[in-house]
Design a protein around this motif. Structure first.
Motif, short mmCIF file in Angstrom:
data_model
loop_
_atom_site.label_atom_id
_atom_site.label_comp_id
_atom_site.label_asym_id
_atom_site.label_seq_id
_atom_site.Cartn_x
_atom_site.Cartn_y
_atom_site.Cartn_z
N GLU A 304 0.84 -1.21 0.00
CA GLU A 304 0.00 0.00 0.00
C GLU A 304 0.87 1.25 0.00
N GLY A 305 0.47 2.25 -0.81
CA GLY A 305 1.16 3.53 -0.79
C GLY A 305 2.00 3.78 -2.03
N GLU A 306 2.76 4.88 -1.98
CA GLU A 306 3.60 5.27 -3.11
C GLU A 306 4.74 4.28 -3.31
N PRO A 307 5.16 4.05 -4.57
CA PRO A 307 6.25 3.12 -4.84
C PRO A 307 7.56 3.55 -4.16
N PHE A 308 8.33 2.55 -3.73
CA PHE A 308 9.66 2.80 -3.18
C PHE A 308 10.50 1.55 -3.44
N ASP A 309 11.81 1.69 -3.30
CA ASP A 309 12.72 0.56 -3.54
C ASP A 309 12.67 -0.41 -2.37
N ILE A 310 12.39 -1.67 -2.65
CA ILE A 310 12.37 -2.71 -1.62
C ILE A 310 13.61 -3.57 -1.79
N ASP A 311 14.42 -3.64 -0.75
CA ASP A 311 15.65 -4.44 -0.77
C ASP A 311 15.28 -5.92 -0.86
N LYS A 312 15.77 -6.60 -1.90
CA LYS A 312 15.42 -8.01 -2.12
C LYS A 312 15.96 -8.91 -1.01
N VAL A 313 16.80 -8.38 -0.14
CA VAL A 313 17.33 -9.18 0.96
C VAL A 313 16.21 -9.65 1.89
N ILE A 314 15.10 -8.91 1.92
CA ILE A 314 14.00 -9.30 2.82
C ILE A 314 13.36 -10.61 2.38
N PHE A 315 13.62 -11.04 1.13
CA PHE A 315 13.01 -12.27 0.64
C PHE A 315 13.89 -13.50 0.88
N GLU A 316 15.05 -13.32 1.51
CA GLU A 316 16.00 -14.42 1.67
C GLU A 316 15.45 -15.55 2.55
N GLY A 317 14.51 -15.23 3.42
CA GLY A 317 13.95 -16.28 4.28
C GLY A 317 12.82 -17.05 3.64
N LEU A 318 12.50 -16.73 2.39
CA LEU A 318 11.40 -17.40 1.70
C LEU A 318 11.91 -18.55 0.84
N ASP A 319 11.06 -19.57 0.68
CA ASP A 319 11.38 -20.65 -0.24
C ASP A 319 11.35 -20.12 -1.67
N LYS A 320 11.92 -20.90 -2.59
CA LYS A 320 12.05 -20.48 -3.99
C LYS A 320 10.72 -20.03 -4.58
N TYR A 321 9.69 -20.84 -4.41
CA TYR A 321 8.41 -20.53 -5.04
C TYR A 321 7.60 -19.49 -4.26
N GLU A 322 8.02 -19.19 -3.01
CA GLU A 322 7.33 -18.17 -2.22
C GLU A 322 7.78 -16.76 -2.58
N ARG A 323 8.94 -16.65 -3.20
CA ARG A 323 9.50 -15.33 -3.48
C ARG A 323 8.67 -14.61 -4.55
N PRO A 324 8.27 -13.38 -4.28
CA PRO A 324 7.45 -12.64 -5.25
C PRO A 324 8.16 -12.45 -6.58
N LYS A 325 7.43 -12.71 -7.66
CA LYS A 325 7.96 -12.49 -9.00
C LYS A 325 7.68 -11.06 -9.46
N GLU A 326 6.83 -10.36 -8.71
CA GLU A 326 6.48 -8.99 -9.06
C GLU A 326 6.05 -8.27 -7.78
N ILE A 327 6.34 -6.96 -7.72
CA ILE A 327 5.88 -6.12 -6.62
C ILE A 327 4.92 -5.08 -7.19
N VAL A 328 3.73 -5.01 -6.62
CA VAL A 328 2.71 -4.08 -7.08
C VAL A 328 2.40 -3.08 -5.97
N PHE A 329 2.39 -1.81 -6.30
CA PHE A 329 2.04 -0.77 -5.34
C PHE A 329 0.62 -0.28 -5.62
N VAL A 330 -0.18 -0.22 -4.58
CA VAL A 330 -1.57 0.23 -4.68
C VAL A 330 -1.74 1.44 -3.77
N ALA A 331 -2.28 2.52 -4.30
CA ALA A 331 -2.38 3.76 -3.52
C ALA A 331 -3.12 3.54 -2.20
#
Length: 348
Positions: A304-331
């Motif tokens: 939610e909110g304005e787009p910003f850069d998300i550090d992909k390091v936050i996805f390191e604890g996720l399994d391969k198929y759990e990792r988001p293939k896309e990030i969508v921002f919704v106002a």
């Protein structure tokens, strides 16, 4: 009071410091409807519905997981639910309670009914996001809030002995803050169809424990099935909530079967991925899916909110198929009237 019915008003019941019987409550109801603030008018409407000649009241489901619908709820079942809550949390006549939930929804209705049936000394305040800010260190034995209210009341909650929190998931950050308090805090599980909560767990615990006279099983989908003939109805309630059953009295909530993502043949539960990301994104977010030519469905992170850069390091604890293939921002996320995020409508 032995085996109270919906016609009864406990002789110890108080509303904002005044002993009120059935006739008094009807007069208060008319006053709320005619002269009350916007949040008081639904209280008046509900009280008149409660004391009319019908054996049921009509309620709307939230619409967070499907189309909102109106259902009929048996009044005596609501009384039985209030008694079960009283037993589970050790509530007694004369206990002081805080009502800060809107009576428009089932949780607010049940807080009022518990007080009437159990004989609680109920303070009713406007259902704002900061419900305790003007209460001058008043002490309460029992209160119910949604997570946002609890977050905004952390300084005042030391004055509440027992607090139940429901309506939405408690974040890890809020859970840690609540565990530091002297207050006994419980997260609840329930829905309109079960007449508010049928189970609760202390914050920090994994398993929900059901209320008295409730037993649970699961169906061939591994979805929770609730048996509560003495509280809800003779019919069982079949949910779409995937659970791990510990025993007939305890379960772990895993997620909604409606939300499961099948990505490349791997089934992913968004709620479990959200738990892993909890506290790593300083915005509201949820996990959803989009169609994908190769995978069938791909995992999408919706923020939610304005787009910003998300550090992909936050996805390191996720399994391969759990990792988001896309990030969508919704106002702004789409919500039900009582603040639950509607996932499908938020991701368009």
């Amino acid at each position: 009071m032995i085996n109270p019915t919906y016609d009864n008003v406990h002789n110890q019941f108080k509303l904002n410091g005044f002993h009120l019987n059935k006739e008094d409550l009807c007069r208060v109801a008319y006053s709320f409807i005619k002269e009350g603030d916007d949040w008081e008018k639904p209280v008046g409407d509900f009280l008149l519905d409660w004391f009319d000649e019908k054996t049921y009241v009509e309620m709307k489901t939230s619409g967070s997981t499907g189309t909102p619908k109106t259902i009929r709820v048996d009044k005596q079942a609501m009384v039985n639910s209030a008694l079960a809550t009283g037993d589970f949390f050790g509530l007694h006549s004369g206990n002081r309670a805080l009502q800060c939930l809107p009576v428009k929804y089932v949780a607010g209705k049940m807080m009022l009914i518990r007080s009437i049936i159990l004989g609680l000394d109920l303070d009713y305040v406007a259902p704002t996001s900061h419900p305790m800010e003007n209460l001058d260190d008043t002490n309460y034995d029992f209160a119910a809030m949604v997570p946002m209210q609890a977050q905004n009341s952390l300084k005042e909650l030391k004055n509440v002995k027992k607090l139940i929190v429901g309506g939405a998931r408690i974040s890890k950050r809020l859970e840690k803050d609540l565990m530091k308090l002297p207050t006994e805090v419980y997260e609840t599980y329930g829905m309109t169809e079960t007449i508010t909560h049928i189970a609760a767990k202390k914050v920090g615990e994994k398993e929900f424990t059901v209320l008295p006279h409730v037993t649970i099983t699961y169906d061939d989908r591994n979805c929770l099935v609730i048996h509560a003939p003495h509280i809800i109805a003779e019919e069982t309630v079949v949910t779409n909530d995937l659970v791990e059953l510990i025993n007939e009295n305890q379960f772990v909530f895993l997620g909604r079967i409606d939300n499961i993502i099948n990505s490349g043949g791997v089934k992913i539960m968004p709620e479990q991925v959200e738990k892993k990301l909890d506290g790593k994104i300083d915005r509201r977010f949820f996990i959803a899916s989009k169609e994908d030519a190769e995978l069938g469905e791909k995992v999408v992170l919706v923020v939610e909110g304005e787009p910003f850069d998300i550090d992909k390091v936050i996805f390191e604890g996720l399994d391969k198929y759990e990792r988001p293939k896309e990030i969508v921002f919704v106002a702004k996320f789409k919500e039900t009237e009582n603040g639950k995020v509607i996932r499908k409508e938020s991701l368009v």
